[in-house]
Each structure stands twice: as structure tokens, then as C-alpha cells.
Write an enzyme that holds these catalytic residues in place. Structure first.
Site, PDB file in Angstrom:
ATOM      1  N   ASP A 499      -5.239   9.487  -3.119  1.00 59.37           N
ATOM      2  CA  ASP A 499      -4.450   9.730  -3.681  1.00 59.37           C
ATOM      3  C   ASP A 499      -5.412   9.367  -5.486  1.00 59.37           C
ATOM      4  OD1 ASP A 499      -2.376  11.850  -4.605  1.00 59.37           O
ATOM      5  OD2 ASP A 499      -1.314  10.059  -3.089  1.00 59.37           O
TER       6      ASP A 499
HETATM    7  C1  BGC Z   1      -0.247   4.856  -4.842  1.00 64.18           C
HETATM    8  C2  BGC Z   1      -0.843   5.855  -3.716  1.00 64.18           C
HETATM    9  C3  BGC Z   1      -0.131   6.921  -3.899  1.00 64.18           C
HETATM   10  C4  BGC Z   1      -0.157   7.347  -5.123  1.00 64.18           C
HETATM   11  C5  BGC Z   1       1.298   8.557  -5.848  1.00 64.18           C
HETATM   12  C6  BGC Z   1      -1.132   5.965  -6.090  1.00 64.18           C
HETATM   13  O1  BGC Z   1      -0.530   4.429  -6.806  1.00 64.18           O
HETATM   14  O2  BGC Z   1      -1.814   3.836  -4.477  1.00 64.18           O
HETATM   15  O3  BGC Z   1      -0.637   5.563  -2.476  1.00 64.18           O
HETATM   16  O4  BGC Z   1      -0.194   8.133  -3.367  1.00 64.18           O
HETATM   17  O5  BGC Z   1       0.294   6.576  -6.241  1.00 64.18           O
HETATM   18  O6  BGC Z   1       2.288   7.766  -5.884  1.00 64.18           O
HETATM   19  C1  NOJ Z   2       0.538   8.388  -0.557  1.00 66.48           C
HETATM   20  C2  NOJ Z   2       1.013   9.493  -0.615  1.00 66.48           C
HETATM   21  O1  NOJ Z   2       2.120   9.812  -0.371  1.00 66.48           O
HETATM   22  C3  NOJ Z   2      -0.249  10.179   0.156  1.00 66.48           C
HETATM   23  O2  NOJ Z   2      -0.214  11.785  -0.144  1.00 66.48           O
HETATM   24  C4  NOJ Z   2      -1.723   9.674   0.296  1.00 66.48           C
HETATM   25  O3  NOJ Z   2      -2.582  10.380   0.710  1.00 66.48           O
HETATM   26  C5  NOJ Z   2      -1.333   8.127   0.481  1.00 66.48           C
HETATM   27  N1  NOJ Z   2      -0.899   7.752  -0.426  1.00 66.48           N
HETATM   28  C6  NOJ Z   2      -3.417   7.822   0.279  1.00 66.48           C
HETATM   29  O4  NOJ Z   2      -3.286   7.530  -1.632  1.00 66.48           O
END
Ligand code: BGC
Ligand code: NOJ
Length: 827
Positions: A499
Site C-alpha cells: 500500500d
Molecule cells: C500502512 C499499511 C496499510 C495502509 C492502509 C499504511 O499506512 O503502512 O500497512 O495497509 O496504511 O491502511
Molecule cells: C496492510 C493492508 O491491509 C494490506 O492490504 C497491505 O497489502 C499491507 N498492509 C501491505 O502494505
């Protein structure tokens, strides 16, 4: 250092001190009513949606940590204590908290008084049942008081913590007998209320927080509790609470049991009020905020209270709950003699179900107000639960696919209550569509329910615009093919699985969201990982095409996959490992040419799972590079070296301090991709080494470093660049659960549901010489005994009973209700 132990026969984690390094929690509830409960009885309850139907109030990031829950205060002479230690924090003579599947128990004592408490949400009930038994072990008579306490949340959890100008005036209650009703906003648009009841006539009560506590007190010195006298307060705005007082006389050796219910009730519009439309009249003893107001029709609430009036009724519901879990867990069992491994097979499945139930909404790291259900997350979660709850997996996959757009792209998240796509977050995470293929594929492999592919599913929740589930998958698959960038690789959009790889964001404004702001046209930045996913997913898609007789489409898909694989070998390979992506300028990300972020785990994991370029030995080279550059003693970091500066062209990944989260943290979610890649590349011993490093049961002894629950995975563990290397964050609700269960059950234990049978290819660690695996697949029970001579060796299968054939390592589906016995010799 340990803070408890596993009780394997009871399937409980037993915590023997309230002073765990962080609250260690559990989840109650399976369908609509849910609670979080910590080892000091902290946490909260909600109905279906943690944001819009929050029933009790919790204060995140408060001091002390884990503030607010459902508390029992016991006043015994001058000593006031809590069975869960908090909030009084009075030293207990004994304390034990047992987190089991769907329930939590406390057993504690002080000064010759013992308290045994059970918390559970019975199946099919919208209520948390709390059963407390007080036993006098002191040898002489005791007169004590038991005071209960919960604080109501005014339903909308976000509004509750922000909109005080309104909320301090809206609280309303009713009190009738042993029940306290949270009537707030019931008069206008709500057709629901909550209550907190006890199966005895209380000797006092409070419903106004300030009266209960005193204006300047914290929870460790509530005025009314300390004084031994309730205020009998009727809340009028401010913060409504529910507290009962029971004065309890206990002869030496005697015990008494009380049952408290935290319930939620929804009413028909014309049955809302007592004495109207044929509803029973209001009780004369009733107290309420404003006596001039109409009174809640309590018929349903009272019926619920009656269902749990006696200890026998509670015991019966508890037995049923245990049976429910026994059945769920009986579809897959693993016995290897390695107690940690066997435990993981049980607890990992529990975590998968909890993650299914809660998506990413409510944990001690997700506030329950922030996020909807993720498209990508949910599709992956299904891989972990489909063997246990296929019908519910099917429903959820339907809901997920219903938020897809006609062009194959999808809303990144949707709301659980409305099931509608979340417009604030929007779309264009270009990996999303492919996860749906994987999720539906997993469901069809498990169940053989080909008809699901023929079911009509809406686009963007439209009532009229629909197409078959297969058509949705087709749009998903074609979406990737239609969105290719300058290096022949898929365009990344806002981000892919990572993400935080926001390659089109280019944000200079700290007020922007990295994930939803886009300042580039999206025509350049490409993802090698999406390309690899495409190759990985293609055989699933082709198999589903064939199930429907679409040979032409299957062939086309295979051709596209071969083309993509060739492209990855050409523009996605860096010499020793797979590149991660190309940025908007066409520069490589995850390459030896980079200063930081030279190598990423995702593309090594997916590249080796998809075996891209296997004829040239690329997966093995990539995996060797993982070992060399990314492996640490606590797991594999997501990238190395970490970014030390903010890179506008990369986005959020470079915003995290080195060693945390996507910037070189250990993501327990994608470690299993490497584990699977290692098994697929014929190196199960490496897979096992990685498996052990992050599996929580194996970390129990270093709980002071790891800090989070040793019975569930956390999303992230601090990487080697962090000062706090080895410390976990974000336990429970994470795709980590499903992927590690896939790695364990399907690749290490090696039992995989395929489209035309069950694949049996155990690759257990060398120290496991013999194992027994049971697996219910399409209604038939397989009992597989494994003799493990050389984990990487040849596999010989014999079907010893059950009348089905094995073709190599693929065993045909047996008759429903039958048992198939298999002997597998490995090596
Ligand atoms: C985090 C991710 C998460 C995303 C969506 C980001 O700040 O690092 O792990 O999936 O936010 O909430
Ligand atoms: C948490 C999110 O829920 C997931 O969709 C994502 O792939 C990982 N973080 C890595 O960014």
C-alpha cells in the site's frame, strides 16, 4: 521470558500475570455481536459495525494503556479489587486469564475470596454473557459487595470521540429491576438499544459516570465503590454508564454465581414503545431520564435475559460454543509431535476465523472507525477459512465482487453494514482485481461448487448491472492485460499489495493521504509484483475457464501468462533477484542500481511462488538473495537497505523510519510467500527455518522482546534497522493469518485442495519423523499418515482405505461422509 503457557488439551492460552508487555486480547462472537477482551478485562463490544454500532466505550492510546472495559469491583472490608486486576491494580493473591476460542475466563483471588469469571458471546445471540462465581475460601463468613461497570458508547464511535457539543446532552437511560437500558437516541431514528442486566435484584445502581466515579477520580478510586454505596443515579446527558451493586453474604466455603448480560436489541418500528400497538405496558417500578418520555418496549430484551437466567443455561450455551469450535477445527488437524508446530495448526486457524469476522476493523491497533473491509484483504482472508466455513466464504466473495467496476477495477474497500464501496478511498490499486481470482479459485478448489461461477453478481452494487462471477474474474484478468506500461509490465496505479509504494502520488503536502492522492497520470509506473501475480493466478483462471468449457479463453490466458513471464525475465530481472517496480521516470525500484531499497521481498516471494524463469534458475537465485540480504534472526525484512530520505517518487514507503512497517519492517504477511517459494523450489528445510522465525508459538520464550500475543501473528515485527528489532505490532487482523496457514497446511504439511482432487505432498521438517494429518475435503475425511525420511525426497502415496485412486500425489475426491486413508512416504 514467558507470561503464560499453552494449555493444549483445553485449547487455551493461560496468562499468569496481568502485567503482560502489552494487553493480550481475545475475541468473542461469531456472527453479529462482537467483543474484544484483554487479559485485564479491557476492551469493548459492538454490533456488526465497530464504527456505527459501538456499544461500549473504549479509549485508544490512553494512559494507562487499555483503559475501559467491563469491570467487576469487589469490596471486601477495606480492600477493593478486580478479578482482572485493572483498574484498581491491587495486588492479587492469584490471577489467571485463559483465552479460549470465543471465550475468556479469569480466575483470581484475594484475602480468601475467589472470583471465577467467564465471558462469552453465545452463538446466535446478540449478547455478551458474563458469569461470575464468588467463593469464600477464608474459613469464616464474608460480607462483600460486587459492583459491575460498563460505560456506554453513543453508538457512532467516531462521533462519540469528537462531537462533544452534542453528545454531552443526548444520553438517556431506563432502569428496571436488574436491567439498565441505554436509551440514547432511541426516541428518534434508532430502532435499537443496548442493556446491561444481572439475574438478581441489585442493592444499588448507577447510570451516571460522574456520580459513579466522582468528578476528579479515575477508575482506580470510584467514589461509590470506595464508599460501599451506590449513588442510584439516573443519567441525564453527559456519560451514561451501567453499574449494579450486589451485596453478597458468603458463609465459609459457600459460593454464589451471578449472570450479567450485555445485550443488544433491534425493534420493529411499530413495536418500539411499551403500551403501544399491543406491546406490554411499562413497569411501574421503572426509572428513566425523563419521566415524561415514552418507555422502551422490553419484550425482546426480557426474552433474551430469560434465556440466560440460570447457570445451567449459561453452561449449555458454553458447551455449544465449544462444540461449534470443535467442529470448525476438525476439518484440518495436524499432529507431528512438535508441540509448537501442532499448536500453530490450531491457533492459526482460530486467527483466520477471527480475521474473517472482523476484517481489519477492530483490534488494539485498528480503532474500529478507520477502515472498511478491504477488497484485496478479504480475497486473501478467504484462503485461510474456506475449508472451515465455505458457505460464509462464498457470501463474502460475492460481497467483494459486488464492489467491482465493469472494467475489472474495484473499490479498494467497502463498508460492512452497507456493503457498498468506499468512495473516499476509491479505486486504482491495480493488484486488487487479481486477488479476487485467487480467492474465488480457492473457494472452487475447496468445494467444487462450479455453479458459483454462474451466479449473477452486481457491478458497483447496482441492482440492474450484473454479470456472472466468471465474467467478473474475466474482467479482473483482462484488466491487467489492458493496463501495461512502457517496460511491458502492469501499471501499478495507486499501489499494489504494498500500500505504501505510491508511485503516482508525488506529494509534498503533509495533509495529503499518500494512498488516495494522485499527481501523475499513472501511465508510467509499473509493478513487477503484479506481473508475477498475474503469472501465478493464470493457472487458476485457466482451470476455471475449463470448468465452464471455455477452452479458447483458457489457452489465451496461458499464452498471456507465458508472455508476461518472458517479460519479467527481460525487464523484471536484475541479475541476482527480481526487480520490484519502475517509477514514474522509468527508474528501477529494488535493483542493485538503487542506493536504498535495492531488494524487496514481494517480488522474490511472488516470483518464486509463480516460478518465473525457473528454466533459467531465477527463483533459486532470487531466494538465495533473500537469504543473503533480507533474512534476520526475527524474520525476513520487506526491503533492504531501508530508505533514509523521503522519496517523492515512491510515496509512503519512504515515510516510515527505517526498520518499521513497509520501510524494512518484517512483514509477517509476505514471509510465507518466500516459505512457499522455497518449498516449490525443492528446499523445504529453508522453508521451515523461515516458518519458525515468525510463528508466534515459537516466540513465546522471547515475549519480552516480541511483546504481543504468542498465540497469534502480528502484521509486523521491527526490522534489523530499528532499535527495537524483534518487537511486534498490529496483532490479530492481518492477511498474515491466512498466508501463514496456507504455507503451513498446503506447502509444509503439503495438503492442497485442487480442482480435481486433493494433492498430498508433505514437506515437513526433518525432525518430524511421523505425522498424522486429517483433512475434510468436499465432505470426505482424509486421514493421512506421513513417514518423513527425507523432507525433500520423492513422495510415494498409497491409498490404504476409502476406495479412491491416487494419480501420483493427487488423490481423487472420496464419497461424501466416507473416510479415505492414505500413507505417504517421503524420501
Ligand atoms: C500502512 C499499511 C496499510 C495502509 C492502509 C499504511 O499506512 O503502512 O500497512 O495497509 O496504511 O491502511
Ligand atoms: C496492510 C493492508 O491491509 C494490506 O492490504 C497491505 O497489502 C499491507 N498492509 C501491505 O502494505
Amino acid at each position: 521470558m514467558k507470561f503464560g503457557h499453552f494449555d493444549d488439551s483445553a485449547r487455551e492460552y493461560v496468562i499468569d500475570t496481568p502485567r503482560t508487555p502489552y494487553p493480550w486480547i481475545n475475541y468473542l462472537g461469531n456472527t453479529q455481536f462482537f467483543s474484544l477482551i484483554s487479559n485485564t478485562a479491557g476492551g469493548y463490544a459492538f454490533y456488526t459495525d465497530a464504527r456505527l454500532r459501538r456499544l461500549t466505550r473504549y479509549r485508544y492510546n490512553d494512559v494507562p494503556l487499555d483503559n475501559n472495559g467491563r469491570y467487576f469491583f469487589i469490596k471486601d472490608g477495606d480492600t477493593v479489587w478486580n478479578p482482572g486486576w485493572k483498574p484498581m491494580r491491587v495486588e492479587l493473591d492469584s490471577y489467571e486469564c485463559r483465552h479460549g476460542f470465543g471465550y475468556t475466563k479469569f480466575s483470581s483471588s484475594k484475602n480468601g475470596l475467589k472470583a471465577d469469571t467467564l465471558y462469552m458471546v453465545p452463538n446466535g445471540e446478540n449478547a455478551e454473557i458474563q458469569r461470575i462465581t464468588l467463593t469464600n475460601t477464608s474459613g469464616s463468613k464474608k460480607s462483600v459487595s460486587l459492583v459491575s461497570y460498563v460505560e456506554w458508547c453513543l453508538y457512532n464511535a467516531l462521533d462519540d470521540t469528537t462531537n462533544f457539543q452534542r453528545n454531552f446532552s443526548t444520553g438517556e437511560v431506563e432502569i428496571e429491576g436488574g436491567a439498565i437500558y441505554h436509551k440514547t437516541e432511541y426516541r428518534e431514528r434508532r430502532n435499537h438499544f443496548a442493556f446491561y442486566s444481572v439475574n438478581a435484584k441489585p442493592d444499588g445502581f448507577d447510570t451516571d459516570r460522574e456520580t459513579f466515579l466522582g468528578l476528579n477520580n479515575n477508575y482506580d478510586s470510584p467514589d461509590t465503590v470506595m464508599a460501599g454505596k451506590s449513588g442510584n443515579s439516573v443519567a441525564d446527558g453527559w456519560s451514561p454508564v451501567a453499574s449494579h451493586r450486589l451485596n453478597v453474604e458468603l458463609e465459609a466455603g459457600a459460593s454464589k454465581t451471578f449472570i450479567f448480560i450485555l445485550g443488544y436489541v433491534e425493534m420493529d418500528e411499530n413495536k418500539k414503545w411499551a403500551g403501544e400497538n399491543g406491546c406490554a405496558p411499562a413497569s411501574k417500578e421503572l426509572l428513566q431520564t425523563n419521566p415524561a418520555m415514552r418507555v422502551i418496549n422490553k419484550e425482546k430484551a426480557i426474552a433474551l435475559q430469560k434465556r440466560f437466567e440460570t447457570p445451567a443455561q449459561v453452561e449449555a450455551a458454553f458447551d455449544e460454543l465449544k462444540k461449534f469450535w470443535d467442529e470448525l477445527l476438525s476439518n484440518y488437524t495436524l499432529k507431528t509431535g512438535d508441540e509448537k508446530l501442532d499448536r500453530m495448526a490450531v491457533w492459526n486457524q482460530y486467527q483466520c476465523i477471527v480475521t474473517y469476522n472482523f476484517a481489519r476493523s477492530a483490534s488494539y491497533f485498528e480503532s474500529g472507525i478507520g477502515r472498511g473491509i478491504g477488497f484485496r484483504d478479504t480475497s486473501q482472508d478467504m484462503l485461510g477459512v474456506v475449508h472451515q466455513i465455505p458457505t460464509r466464504a462464498r457470501e463474502r466473495l460475492f460481497d467483494v465482487a459486488s464492489t467491482q467496476f465493469e472494467d475489472g477495477s474495484a473499490y479498494h474497500q467497502f463498508q460492512p453494514l452497507t456493503k457498498r464501496g468506499n468512495a473516499d478511498v476509491g479505486s486504482h490499486f491495480n493488484d486488487d482485481p487479481l486477488w479476487l481470482v485467487l480467492g474465488v479459485g480457492g473457494y472452487i478448489r475447496e468445494t467444487g461448487d462450479v455453479d458459483f461461477l454462474k451466479v449473477d453478481v452486481p457491478f458497483d452494487n447496482s441492482a440492474t448491472n450484473k454479470a456472472t462471477m466468471f465474467e467478473h474474474l474475466k474482467r479482473s484478468f483482462h484488466y491487467t492485460v489492458k493496463h501495461i506500461g512502457p517496460h511491458g509490465l502492469p501499471l501499478i496505479g495507486r499501489a499494489d499489495w504494498n500500500d505504501c509504494l505510491n508511485l503516482n502520488c508525488f506529494s509534498k503536502d503533509p495533509n495529503d493521504s499518500f494512498q488516495t492522492s494522485t499527481n501523475k497520470d499513472g501511465k508510467n509506473a509499473e509493478s513487477v509484483m503484479i506481473a508475477q501475480m498475474f503469472v501465478y493466478v493464470a493457472p487458476e483462471y485457466a482451470a476455471m475457464c475449463r470448468l465452464l468449457g471455455k477452452e479458447g479463453e483458457a489457452k489465451w490466458a496461458e499464452k498471456q501468462a507465458a508472455k508476461m513471464a518472458a517479460q519479467i525475465c527481460d525487464t523484471g530481472w536484475d541479475g541476482e533477484w527480481y526487480i520490484r517496480a519502475y517509477d514514474d521516470f522509468g527508474n528501477k525500484i529494488g535493483s542493485k542500481e538503487c542506493v536504498d531499497g535495492k531488494i524487496f521481498i514481494e517480488s522474490q516471494g511472488f516470483g518464486s511462488m509463480a516460478q518465473v524463469g525457473a528454466d533459467k534458475g531465477l527463483p533459486i537465485k532470487a531466494l538465495d538473495s533473500v537469504k543473503k540480504y533480507l533474512d534476520t534472526k526475527y524474520g525476513i525484512v520487506i526491503l533492504d537497505p531501508p530508505y533514509k530520505d523521503y522519496h517523492i517518487e515512491l510515496g509512503e514507503v519512504s515515510s516510515y523510519p527505517p526498520g518499521y512497517k513497509e520501510n524494512a519492517g518484517i512483514f509477517c504477511h509476505n514471509n510465507p510467500w518466500v516459505i512457499i517459494g522455497e518449498v516449490k523450489s525443492g528446499r523445504p528445510a529453508n522453508a521451515w527455518e523461515y516458518y519458525k522465525k515468525i510463528a508466534p508459538a515459537f516466540l513465546e520464550d522471547i515475549s519480552e522482546i516480541h511483546r504481543l500475543e504468542p498465540y497469534v501473528y502480528a502484521q509486523m515485527v521491527a526490522g534489523k534497522a530499528a532499535r527495537r528489532h524483534g518487537e511486534a505490532k498490529n496483532s490479530w487482523l492481518t492477511g498474515t493469518a491466512a498466508w501463514n496457514f496456507v504455507a503451513l497446511s498446503q506447502w509444509i504439511a503439503g495438503i492442497r485442495a485442487e480442482y480435481d482432487g486433493l494433492r498430498v505432498e508433505p514437506r515437513l521438517p526433518a525432525h518430524v519423523k511421523n505425522a498424522t494429518i486429517t483433512r475434510v475435503y468436499r465432505g470426505c475425511k482424509y486421514v493421512i499418515t506421513v513417514e518423513n525420511k527425507d523432507p525433500a525426497g520423492k513422495i510415494a502415496l498409497t491409498v490404504t482405505a476409502g476406495g479412491v485412486k491416487a494419480d501420483g500425489t493427487l488423490v481423487a475426491a472420496g464419497a461424501k461422509g466416507s473416510t479415505v486413508e492414505i500413507k505417504a512416504i517421503v524420501g
